[in-house]
Enzyme design. Structure first.
Site, PDB file in Angstrom:
ATOM      1  N   GLN A   1      -6.273  -0.857   5.554  1.00  0.00           N
ATOM      2  CA  GLN A   1      -6.782  -1.457   6.784  1.00  0.00           C
ATOM      3  C   GLN A   1      -8.172  -2.055   6.621  1.00  0.00           C
ATOM      4  O   GLN A   1      -8.598  -2.854   7.454  1.00  0.00           O
ATOM      5  CB  GLN A   1      -6.823  -0.413   7.904  1.00  0.00           C
TER       6      GLN A   1
ATOM      7  N   ALA B   1      -1.868  -6.850   1.121  1.00  0.00           N
ATOM      8  CA  ALA B   1      -2.256  -8.204   1.531  1.00  0.00           C
ATOM      9  C   ALA B   1      -1.984  -8.473   3.008  1.00  0.00           C
ATOM     10  O   ALA B   1      -2.724  -9.203   3.658  1.00  0.00           O
ATOM     11  CB  ALA B   1      -1.509  -9.235   0.681  1.00  0.00           C
ATOM     12  N   HIS B   2      -0.946  -7.838   3.553  1.00  0.00           N
ATOM     13  CA  HIS B   2      -0.444  -8.315   4.847  1.00  0.00           C
ATOM     14  C   HIS B   2      -1.261  -7.880   6.056  1.00  0.00           C
ATOM     15  O   HIS B   2      -0.986  -8.310   7.171  1.00  0.00           O
ATOM     16  CB  HIS B   2       1.039  -7.946   5.034  1.00  0.00           C
TER      17      HIS B   2
ATOM     18  N   CYS C   1       4.869   1.455  12.156  1.00  0.00           N
ATOM     19  CA  CYS C   1       5.893   2.060  11.320  1.00  0.00           C
ATOM     20  C   CYS C   1       6.662   3.114  12.090  1.00  0.00           C
ATOM     21  O   CYS C   1       7.771   3.452  11.763  1.00  0.00           O
ATOM     22  CB  CYS C   1       5.242   2.730  10.116  1.00  0.00           C
TER      23      CYS C   1
ATOM     24  N   ALA D   1       0.818  -1.207   0.000  1.00  0.00           N
ATOM     25  CA  ALA D   1       0.000   0.000   0.000  1.00  0.00           C
ATOM     26  C   ALA D   1       0.854   1.260   0.000  1.00  0.00           C
ATOM     27  O   ALA D   1       0.437   2.298  -0.514  1.00  0.00           O
ATOM     28  CB  ALA D   1      -0.959  -0.002   1.188  1.00  0.00           C
TER      29      ALA D   1
END
Ligand SMILES: Cc1ncc(COP(=O)(O)O)c(C=O)c1O
Ligand SMILES: Cc1ncc(COP(=O)(O)O)c(C=O)c1O
Lengths: 141, 389, 389, 141
Positions: free
Chosen positions: C183, C204-205, C324, C75
């Site tokens: 999200q 995807a994660h 992050c 993303a």
């Protein structure tokens, strides 16, 4: 590049590839080429009693051209000689599902057949021959 | 005869080594190190450690410091980051780029992007064997040159450029050098630190690692402008959640790679292939026999139309030109640079061996290629000379 | 009591589903679809087919056409491509960007990059619950506005913006809308086609898929300038060898995701967590109870120093702010936007549940958090009022 | 943030946290705070026969501060009262491997101890007390 199963089959196992030995009786030869299109083709047509007994071809070119030449050889066998000038290219393209960008090569293949016709050295008027061939083809397809 | 499909396209990509798969899988599931390497909790710290271990292994293979390795999504991104990032960060705003005519598309197209931004690009020709000389590089450098980019091993013909000498030349003129080593890492020893290369693109999937992960070597002191914004990952040079399993996979890949051992083994296979194919009449080698990467063989079958050649051998995984351009009927820009006609370029195949290639595979390929070439040659027997030129 | 570590950080990243792992692994080894999806040979075609199947599944989950899905490395890259690519391709060279103050760093930092290129950026405030209104968006749009970017679900506080209404507003003013749905995908139904969103970032994660793979939804007719050059992959919008295993993994992830089923299950777990934690005195919810994604709970423990809170709960994987930024001692820009003091922002935790969270995990977490909060509260008993504000 | 094992141990299980019940005999109390540093600390020091019998602390602050307070309490027990003014902050920082950016908080902890000393209400000159305390500390460490 996608190939129809008709093309794949004839490319993998062409039906009439090769040439007749040089002194074979009743054989006429016709060639055509187009460097810009990357095609060279030669037909050997064996005639007996005014009918096409067998056709062989040699070709440098793409799989579609090989398949088209093979199909044309099949279709010509048993036909009268004037059929050499009357191949229905649309029908060939349709049978093989050829992409439009390959149509130019078909015209060169036709040229080679016309060269055979010419080599036959007959006196008939070619346009008249083509006309009756067209009738043949229509019945045929 | 085994039914195993013949894969001779290892320059396009490779099968992942089972040890690499195992290492990757251990980073995915609930019982593995799936956590975000940026997370502060112990699971995050474990993942971070795995990332740092991988960085060390990658650095070790190319003689770099771990801190000089920046993870990216592959050599394409590394090439973009190195080139655009250098121009964006150039303190003197210099506007001249020197590269060659035989680079990978990701360098070629990035050079076009630079031109659109007003950068002047000098593209060096190679000789008929694919070699670019240090003299050419030196001659091209001007006061406005901010970056030189020369690939190590060409992906189509395998020719190896003398990066050590080119790096020296660039250093002598105080110009930064970027090297695309996507094809060489793991097969040819890389001594980035010793050679004095400034930037070097690496990828995992050409060396039996996963696709979608690569790295950029950024020598200490070399400044770059990030091209992907957001997040402080990779010292701010490359944002985005670190893909632990991919990075661990690349680390394992580079750990398993032994250029001194793998290179000679690959070269033996390639030589066996060339011996076998050499029996075919009218075959020619594209590139340079003396300076060729061990895994790549690019050959030209004069007198056979390219598309037919490729379809006839469709059951053998080989490439015409490079994989990236496989849908593209344009002749390869690399083969054209060698001076090949469009027709001869189209009649060329790239065969490339890998860790999982066996001598028997090579022999089967030689047999199949020999048979199809003979068939198509027979079909075109009597064709005019232009068909072979 | 099980020794299974408590993982309540599913908004940072998630464990990969076993079915996804299996699908990925099948694309790696010699016996799998490891070939380059761009290769012309049958192995390449098989890999290409897997990629296209994945594209279809992803499109299906978000009500898009397969041709509207462009694969990226995540993303972060999708956000960069959507935003920079829109401005680079704007036919009228408009130079105004509208976004919010609570976006992910990859939007925040890209906005800074735009400013460096002379684009004016309007950053919309949210209210105390994290909501941005359609009216605010409409008021901000000018004739110079080329793009509006509003995230769907905020990664820190889980607040859901009314994308459908915002999309209508943008459409009424003929302005392009980009949505960061990293999200929400898989947890909340996305009807990109129906809503009229122009660009949407996916990853995807966050939904039990692999890290390092994402997609950008590019609605039919929307033009973008590629940000990564080289190769014709993804219709020229994103160069680089397609990572089959990653793409297949994302496809499987999106195939397995059932927002109508998974959302309510997650919400139940989150509510159980909130019920448990709600017993703790002085606890507050950050964000909006009524418009919150099912998996995220952000709570503030007034009167407990943030760093001590985090260390005390180091054995539970939770986040302070977003992952992050976890190395970053700065208070979260999102919590600050809600009006929290730096101290209260520091005393906040994000807890996020996922597919593999069990009710028992939630109960254990409540117990552990309750105990540590009590311990630290007792230690600070008698502290002045400022410690709680 | 990295924490030394000394910090982790004392943060997880502080040795002297809490306070003495309000009417406990011989207890003096001292506080300090710094909002900008995010620290508040209070010591309860129990004295008997001029010696520090026990120390308890309460604290709002970071793990390093908690660990430092805990360590200081341990070190003070059994020392003469003047030790309250003689804590060797460098030694504490060293034992806990504190990062420099946390040193400011140590000074506030010292302030709270000095407040206890003051509360003792002794007439001795503080500087003299500190001097002798310093000697004690040197022997001690
Ligand atoms: C020389 C060279 N550079 C760059 C690349 C691009 O690498 P990647 O596929 O990792 O983006 C390749 C192969 O695709 C390559 O052969
Ligand atoms: C809202 C949001 N946008 C973007 C991202 C970045 O996604 P990725 O990690 O795939 O780059 C994240 C998470 O990291 C996120 O939560």
């Amino acid at each position: 590049m996608n190939y129809s199963s008709e093309v794949l089959q004839r490319f993998g196992l062409p039906q009439a590839d090769g040439a007749f030995p040089d002194e074979t009786e009743g054989v006429v030869r016709g060639e055509a080429e187009d460097r810009s299109l990357g095609i060279w083709i030669r037909f050997d047509v064996q005639l007996r009693d005014g009918l096409i007994r067998a056709v062989r071809f040699q070709l440098f070119g793409c799989p579609h051209a090989i398949a088209a030449a093979s199909l044309i050889c099949e279709r010509l066998e048993g036909k009268p000689a004037r059929a050499l000038a009357g191949i229905d290219l649309q029908a060939v393209a349709g049978s093989l599902d050829l992409p439009v960008e390959k149509y130019g090569k078909l015209l060169r293949i036709e040229d080679a057949l016309l060269a055979c016709r010419q080599a036959l050295g007959r006196s008939q008027d070619t346009s008249e021959a083509r006309k009756s061939c067209d009738e043949d083809e229509t019945k045929d397809s | 005869m085994s039914a195993r499909p013949l894969y001779l396209d290892n320059a396009a990509t490779t099968a992942v080594d089972p040890e690499v798969i195992a290492a990757m899988t251990a980073c995915l599931g609930t019982d593995g190190s799936f956590e975000n390497p940026s997370s502060a909790h112990p699971g995050g710290a474990r993942a971070r450690q795995l990332v740092e271990d991988a960085r060390e292994r990658i650095a070790a293979l190319v003689n770099a410091q771990p801190g000089e390795i920046v993870f990216t999504s592959g050599a394409t991104e590394s090439n973009n980051l190195a080139i655009l990032g250098s121009f964006d960060a150039d303190p003197r705003s210099r506007k001249h780029f020197v590269t060659t005519r035989i680079e990978h598309h990701s360098v070629v197209d990035t050079a076009h992007a630079l031109e659109a931004r007003g950068v002047e690009v000098t593209r060096l020709d190679c000789d008929a064997k694919g070699v670019v000389t240090t003299g050419q590089v030196l001659d091209a450098i001007t006061d406005a040159t901010a970056l030189v980019s020369v690939m190590h091993v060409n992906n189509e013909i395998g020719v190896i450029q003398d990066i050590e000498a080119i790096a020296q030349a660039c250093a002598s003129r105080d110009v930064r050098l970027h090297v695309d080593a996507a094809q060489s890492a793991g097969k040819i020893p890389l001594d980035l630190g010793g050679w004095g290369v400034d930037l070097c693109s690496l990828t995992a999937h050409k060396a039996h690692g996963p696709k979608g992960i690569g790295a950029l070597y950024v020598a200490g002191g070399v400044t770059l402008a990030p091209q992907l914004h957001g997040g402080e990952q990779e010292r701010g040079l490359r944002a985005g959640t670190l893909a632990t399993h991919q990075i661990v996979g690349m680390g394992k890949t580079f750990e398993l790679a032994r250029p001194e051992r793998d290179g000679p083994r690959l070269a033996k296979l390639r030589d066996r292939l060339w011996r076998g194919l050499g029996e075919i009449e009218g075959i020619r080698l594209n590139g340079c026999r003396e300076r060729c990467a061990p895994h790549i063989l690019n050959v030209c079958f004069a007198g056979i139309e390219g598309e037919s050649l490729r379809l006839a051998l469709a059951d053998i995984a080989v490439s015409a030109g490079s994989a990236c351009a496989s849908d593209d009927p344009e002749p390869s820009h690399v083969l054209s640079s060698l001076g090949l006609s469009d027709a001869l370029a189209q009649s060329s195949l790239r065969l490339s061996v890998g860790r999982f290639t066996e001598p028997a595979d090579v022999d089967r390929a030689v047999e199949r290629i020999g048979a199809e070439v003979a068939r198509l040659r027979a079909l075109a027997d009597g064709a005019p000379a232009w068909c072979s030129t």
